[in-house]
Design a protein around this motif. Structure first.
Motif, PDB file in Angstrom:
ATOM      1  N   LEU A 142       0.829  -1.200   0.000  1.00 20.06           N
ATOM      2  CA  LEU A 142       0.000   0.000   0.000  1.00 20.06           C
ATOM      3  C   LEU A 142       0.871   1.261   0.000  1.00 20.06           C
ATOM      4  N   ALA A 143       1.920   1.269   0.820  1.00 23.55           N
ATOM      5  CA  ALA A 143       2.821   2.418   0.899  1.00 23.55           C
ATOM      6  C   ALA A 143       3.551   2.649  -0.421  1.00 23.55           C
ATOM      7  N   LEU A 144       3.937   1.575  -1.093  1.00 22.65           N
ATOM      8  CA  LEU A 144       4.628   1.707  -2.375  1.00 22.65           C
ATOM      9  C   LEU A 144       3.705   2.276  -3.455  1.00 22.65           C
ATOM     10  N   ASP A 145       2.413   1.971  -3.363  1.00 21.85           N
ATOM     11  CA  ASP A 145       1.442   2.478  -4.335  1.00 21.85           C
ATOM     12  C   ASP A 145       0.989   3.902  -4.015  1.00 21.85           C
ATOM     13  N   ALA A 146       1.242   4.358  -2.802  1.00 22.81           N
ATOM     14  CA  ALA A 146       0.777   5.685  -2.381  1.00 22.81           C
ATOM     15  C   ALA A 146       1.648   6.787  -2.987  1.00 22.81           C
ATOM     16  N   THR A 147       1.064   7.953  -3.118  1.00 22.67           N
ATOM     17  CA  THR A 147       1.834   9.113  -3.570  1.00 22.67           C
ATOM     18  C   THR A 147       2.635   9.653  -2.380  1.00 22.67           C
ATOM     19  N   GLU A 148       3.612  10.492  -2.658  1.00 23.93           N
ATOM     20  CA  GLU A 148       4.396  11.078  -1.560  1.00 23.93           C
ATOM     21  C   GLU A 148       3.503  11.908  -0.650  1.00 23.93           C
ATOM     22  N   ARG A 149       2.531  12.588  -1.219  1.00 21.47           N
ATOM     23  CA  ARG A 149       1.587  13.393  -0.426  1.00 21.47           C
ATOM     24  C   ARG A 149       0.780  12.499   0.519  1.00 21.47           C
ATOM     25  N   GLU A 150       0.335  11.347   0.020  1.00 21.18           N
ATOM     26  CA  GLU A 150      -0.418  10.410   0.864  1.00 21.18           C
ATOM     27  C   GLU A 150       0.457   9.864   1.983  1.00 21.18           C
ATOM     28  N   ARG A 151       1.717   9.596   1.676  1.00 21.19           N
ATOM     29  CA  ARG A 151       2.648   9.109   2.706  1.00 21.19           C
ATOM     30  C   ARG A 151       2.862  10.162   3.782  1.00 21.19           C
ATOM     31  N   GLU A 152       2.976  11.431   3.374  1.00 19.35           N
ATOM     32  CA  GLU A 152       3.180  12.517   4.341  1.00 19.35           C
ATOM     33  C   GLU A 152       1.987  12.663   5.276  1.00 19.35           C
ATOM     34  N   LYS A 153       0.790  12.502   4.751  1.00 24.65           N
ATOM     35  CA  LYS A 153      -0.420  12.699   5.542  1.00 24.65           C
ATOM     36  C   LYS A 153      -0.724  11.518   6.456  1.00 24.65           C
ATOM     37  N   SER A 154      -0.232  10.349   6.117  1.00 24.10           N
ATOM     38  CA  SER A 154      -0.525   9.136   6.887  1.00 24.10           C
ATOM     39  C   SER A 154       0.484   8.950   8.006  1.00 24.10           C
ATOM     40  N   LEU A 155       0.014   8.449   9.139  1.00 21.20           N
ATOM     41  CA  LEU A 155       0.922   8.143  10.243  1.00 21.20           C
ATOM     42  C   LEU A 155       1.651   6.824  10.016  1.00 21.20           C
ATOM     43  N   ASN A 156       1.157   5.975   9.116  1.00 24.62           N
ATOM     44  CA  ASN A 156       1.745   4.651   8.908  1.00 24.62           C
ATOM     45  C   ASN A 156       2.495   4.497   7.592  1.00 24.62           C
ATOM     46  N   LEU A 157       1.959   5.075   6.524  1.00 26.48           N
ATOM     47  CA  LEU A 157       2.512   4.801   5.192  1.00 26.48           C
ATOM     48  C   LEU A 157       3.930   5.319   5.004  1.00 26.48           C
ATOM     49  N   GLY A 158       4.288   6.416   5.629  1.00 23.63           N
ATOM     50  CA  GLY A 158       5.611   6.999   5.431  1.00 23.63           C
ATOM     51  C   GLY A 158       6.689   6.465   6.352  1.00 23.63           C
ATOM     52  N   VAL A 159       6.330   5.628   7.305  1.00 28.16           N
ATOM     53  CA  VAL A 159       7.323   5.095   8.239  1.00 28.16           C
ATOM     54  C   VAL A 159       8.311   4.217   7.469  1.00 28.16           C
ATOM     55  N   GLY A 160       9.597   4.500   7.646  1.00 30.38           N
ATOM     56  CA  GLY A 160      10.636   3.731   6.961  1.00 30.38           C
ATOM     57  C   GLY A 160      11.022   4.290   5.606  1.00 30.38           C
TER      58      GLY A 160
END
Length: 140
Positions: free
Chosen positions: A12-30
């Motif tokens: 899911l994190a790999l498919d997300a945009t950088e903006r989505e990763r920034e807004k999420s508490l989980n997707l941008g970890v790592g």
């Protein structure tokens, strides 16, 4: 790139945009957005160091019991997924979620209010686990 070797959250994190990763508490970890690199926890068998020998941009820190931490450029995620040595890949998790959930599961949240003025100061607790029985010692 989606892989069966990758945990669902990593896919899911790999498919997300950088903006989505920034807004999420989980997707941008790592994920390191400046370098476009991922820190990954890998379960492997065989020679995991082969990945770094074949691609010096992949950094490998071997742990024990066939686990390793990989630091991988986003462009090399396919190499990790295709490696025969790699069995499973996950991204790091935020620790404070586990702590908060543990406090809630232990039902001590209501006791932490100022109403009771409980601090735990002066309390010593020991848990001894021999494998056959658990002994809990407590002193105030």
């Amino acid at each position: 790139m989606e892989s069966e070797k990758f945990e669902n959250l990593l896919n899911l994190a790999l498919d997300a945009t950088e903006r989505e990763r920034e807004k999420s508490l989980n997707l941008g970890v790592g994920y390191e957005p400046e370098e476009k690199r991922w820190e990954l926890i890998v379960k492997y068998s065989g020679d995991i160091m082969r990945l770094s020998r074949e691609n010096p941009q992949i950094r490998v820190d071997e742990l024990s019991n066939e686990y390793a931490i990989l630091n991988v450029p986003e462009s090399a995620m396919d190499e990790v997924a295709d490696a025969v040595e790699v069995e499973f890949v996950e991204k790091p998790k935020r620790l404070y979620f586990a702590v908060r959930e543990g406090i809630q599961a232990s039902c001590i949240t209501p006791l932490q209010s100022a109403r009771y003025n409980l601090t735990g100061k002066g309390v010593i607790v020991a848990v001894l686990d021999s494998g056959e029985r658990v002994i809990i010692l407590s002193s105030q």
